[in-house]
Design a protein around this motif. Structure first.
Motif, mmCIF file in Angstrom:
data_model
loop_
_atom_site.group_PDB
_atom_site.id
_atom_site.type_symbol
_atom_site.label_atom_id
_atom_site.label_comp_id
_atom_site.label_asym_id
_atom_site.label_seq_id
_atom_site.Cartn_x
_atom_site.Cartn_y
_atom_site.Cartn_z
ATOM 1 N N ILE A 33 0.837 -1.216 0.000
ATOM 2 C CA ILE A 33 0.000 0.000 0.000
ATOM 3 C C ILE A 33 0.866 1.259 0.000
ATOM 4 O O ILE A 33 0.630 2.186 -0.791
ATOM 5 C CB ILE A 33 -0.977 -0.013 1.188
ATOM 6 C CG1 ILE A 33 -2.033 -1.097 0.987
ATOM 7 C CG2 ILE A 33 -1.631 1.350 1.398
ATOM 8 C CD1 ILE A 33 -2.866 -1.410 2.219
ATOM 9 N N LEU A 34 1.861 1.310 0.864
ATOM 10 C CA LEU A 34 2.690 2.514 0.959
ATOM 11 C C LEU A 34 3.497 2.749 -0.322
ATOM 12 O O LEU A 34 3.608 3.896 -0.786
ATOM 13 C CB LEU A 34 3.620 2.423 2.173
ATOM 14 C CG LEU A 34 2.930 2.515 3.530
ATOM 15 C CD1 LEU A 34 3.907 2.249 4.664
ATOM 16 C CD2 LEU A 34 2.252 3.876 3.714
ATOM 17 N N PHE A 35 4.020 1.683 -0.929
ATOM 18 C CA PHE A 35 4.794 1.879 -2.143
ATOM 19 C C PHE A 35 3.904 2.141 -3.363
ATOM 20 O O PHE A 35 4.328 2.818 -4.299
ATOM 21 C CB PHE A 35 5.779 0.726 -2.364
ATOM 22 C CG PHE A 35 7.036 0.913 -1.560
ATOM 23 C CD1 PHE A 35 8.067 1.705 -2.034
ATOM 24 C CD2 PHE A 35 7.169 0.329 -0.305
ATOM 25 C CE1 PHE A 35 9.218 1.906 -1.292
ATOM 26 C CE2 PHE A 35 8.312 0.526 0.444
ATOM 27 C CZ PHE A 35 9.345 1.318 -0.042
ATOM 28 N N VAL A 36 2.671 1.665 -3.355
ATOM 29 C CA VAL A 36 1.733 2.025 -4.422
ATOM 30 C C VAL A 36 1.399 3.516 -4.319
ATOM 31 O O VAL A 36 1.371 4.232 -5.329
ATOM 32 C CB VAL A 36 0.446 1.153 -4.366
ATOM 33 C CG1 VAL A 36 -0.669 1.750 -5.203
ATOM 34 C CG2 VAL A 36 0.766 -0.269 -4.832
ATOM 35 N N ILE A 37 1.169 4.001 -3.102
ATOM 36 C CA ILE A 37 0.916 5.442 -2.905
ATOM 37 C C ILE A 37 2.115 6.251 -3.381
ATOM 38 O O ILE A 37 1.973 7.252 -4.091
ATOM 39 C CB ILE A 37 0.592 5.745 -1.422
ATOM 40 C CG1 ILE A 37 -0.757 5.148 -1.040
ATOM 41 C CG2 ILE A 37 0.601 7.258 -1.160
ATOM 42 C CD1 ILE A 37 -1.064 5.172 0.450
ATOM 43 N N LYS A 38 3.316 5.807 -3.019
ATOM 44 C CA LYS A 38 4.538 6.498 -3.450
ATOM 45 C C LYS A 38 4.653 6.491 -4.974
ATOM 46 O O LYS A 38 4.978 7.512 -5.582
ATOM 47 C CB LYS A 38 5.772 5.826 -2.825
ATOM 48 C CG LYS A 38 7.104 6.505 -3.176
ATOM 49 C CD LYS A 38 8.267 5.744 -2.584
ATOM 50 C CE LYS A 38 9.625 6.351 -2.832
ATOM 51 N NZ LYS A 38 9.864 7.014 -4.064
ATOM 52 N N ILE A 40 2.243 6.268 -7.185
ATOM 53 C CA ILE A 40 1.225 7.144 -7.762
ATOM 54 C C ILE A 40 1.654 8.602 -7.634
ATOM 55 O O ILE A 40 1.574 9.372 -8.603
ATOM 56 C CB ILE A 40 -0.152 6.910 -7.085
ATOM 57 C CG1 ILE A 40 -0.685 5.532 -7.485
ATOM 58 C CG2 ILE A 40 -1.134 8.012 -7.441
ATOM 59 C CD1 ILE A 40 -1.893 5.079 -6.671
ATOM 60 N N LEU A 41 2.121 8.986 -6.451
ATOM 61 C CA LEU A 41 2.530 10.374 -6.236
ATOM 62 C C LEU A 41 3.776 10.741 -7.030
ATOM 63 O O LEU A 41 3.894 11.856 -7.546
ATOM 64 C CB LEU A 41 2.764 10.635 -4.741
ATOM 65 C CG LEU A 41 1.530 10.561 -3.850
ATOM 66 C CD1 LEU A 41 1.911 10.718 -2.379
ATOM 67 C CD2 LEU A 41 0.509 11.618 -4.256
ATOM 68 N N ASP A 42 4.716 9.796 -7.161
ATOM 69 C CA ASP A 42 5.960 10.057 -7.893
ATOM 70 C C ASP A 42 5.828 9.766 -9.385
ATOM 71 O O ASP A 42 6.780 9.981 -10.132
ATOM 72 C CB ASP A 42 7.104 9.199 -7.333
ATOM 73 C CG ASP A 42 7.518 9.606 -5.941
ATOM 74 O OD1 ASP A 42 7.065 10.657 -5.446
ATOM 75 O OD2 ASP A 42 8.308 8.847 -5.324
ATOM 76 N N LYS A 43 4.663 9.243 -9.801
ATOM 77 C CA LYS A 43 4.426 8.847 -11.189
ATOM 78 C C LYS A 43 5.469 7.826 -11.655
ATOM 79 O O LYS A 43 6.029 7.915 -12.737
ATOM 80 C CB LYS A 43 4.396 10.065 -12.101
ATOM 81 C CG LYS A 43 3.251 11.016 -11.790
ATOM 82 C CD LYS A 43 3.293 12.194 -12.706
ATOM 83 C CE LYS A 43 2.168 13.159 -12.516
ATOM 84 N NZ LYS A 43 1.738 13.546 -11.242
ATOM 85 N N GLY A 44 5.730 6.876 -10.792
ATOM 86 C CA GLY A 44 6.695 5.815 -11.082
ATOM 87 C C GLY A 44 7.394 5.434 -9.794
ATOM 88 O O GLY A 44 7.170 6.048 -8.753
#
Length: 190
Positions: A33-38, A40-44
């Motif tokens: 979950i945390l790395f998916v959020i990262k 999405i926010l970082d666009k990669g």
């Protein structure tokens, strides 16, 4: 029957193998979950594993485990009004767990708050900072500390089934809580 020898009215005991499995699942889910959020926010996403990052992770993990237990003690103080001198923190190498305990009675409501305080301070806060700073190392640490709170979550869930004013005595050796009805306070403190 001698009232002074009566046992607890209820016992909450952790099944450590089940908690370990729950902890691994919780850690894995938190990582995803945390790395998916990262991502999405970082666009990669890019992950850099270096010797220094590994060392920082290990040191950070140890520091956060210690803080986790210290936040339990702070919770005992804030919510249960336990004097500092009645608190103990340590590591049980045989069981592979760090622990914080007290010999003083607390209410069910107070100990539930003390159980979850470390989750918020050593799991959620690092996750928020990790997302805000786009720092994968902090996100990894946060996920491991969220998973590390599995035993606290299990105890919390069991304690929620009982009244807030019941009295709780922590077992100093085992991951076990003894609960007593409020009417027994005099017997327990006497």
């Amino acid at each position: 029957m001698d009232e002074q020898r009566k046992g607890p009215d209820h016992i909450v005991e952790l099944d450590l193998p089940k908690v370990a499995k729950f902890s691994m699942i919780l850690t894995g889910l938190s990582l995803v979950i945390l790395f998916v959020i990262k991502a999405i926010l970082d666009k990669g996403i890019s992950i850099q594993i270096t010797l220094w990052n590994t060392l920082f992770f290990i040191v950070g993990y140890i520091i956060l485990i210690v803080l986790h237990e210290l936040f339990h003690l702070l919770g005992f103080r804030l919510f249960g009004h336990v004097p500092w001198k009645r608190m103990i923190v340590g590591v049980n190498l045989k069981m592979g767990v760090a622990y914080a305990t007290t010999d003083q009675l607390m209410t069910n409501r107070a100990i539930r708050k003390a159980l979850l305080l470390p989750f918020w301070t050593t799991g959620v806060l690092p996750a928020i900072f990790g997302i805000a700073m786009s720092n994968g190392l902090l996100l990894g640490l946060a996920a491991f500390l969220i998973g590390g709170a599995a035993g606290d979550f299990v105890m919390y869930q069991e304690l929620r089934k009982l009244p807030d004013d019941w009295l709780v005595k922590d077992d100093p050796q085992m991951p076990k809580l003894y609960l007593y009805t409020p009417e027994r306070r005099g017997e327990l403190e006497g």
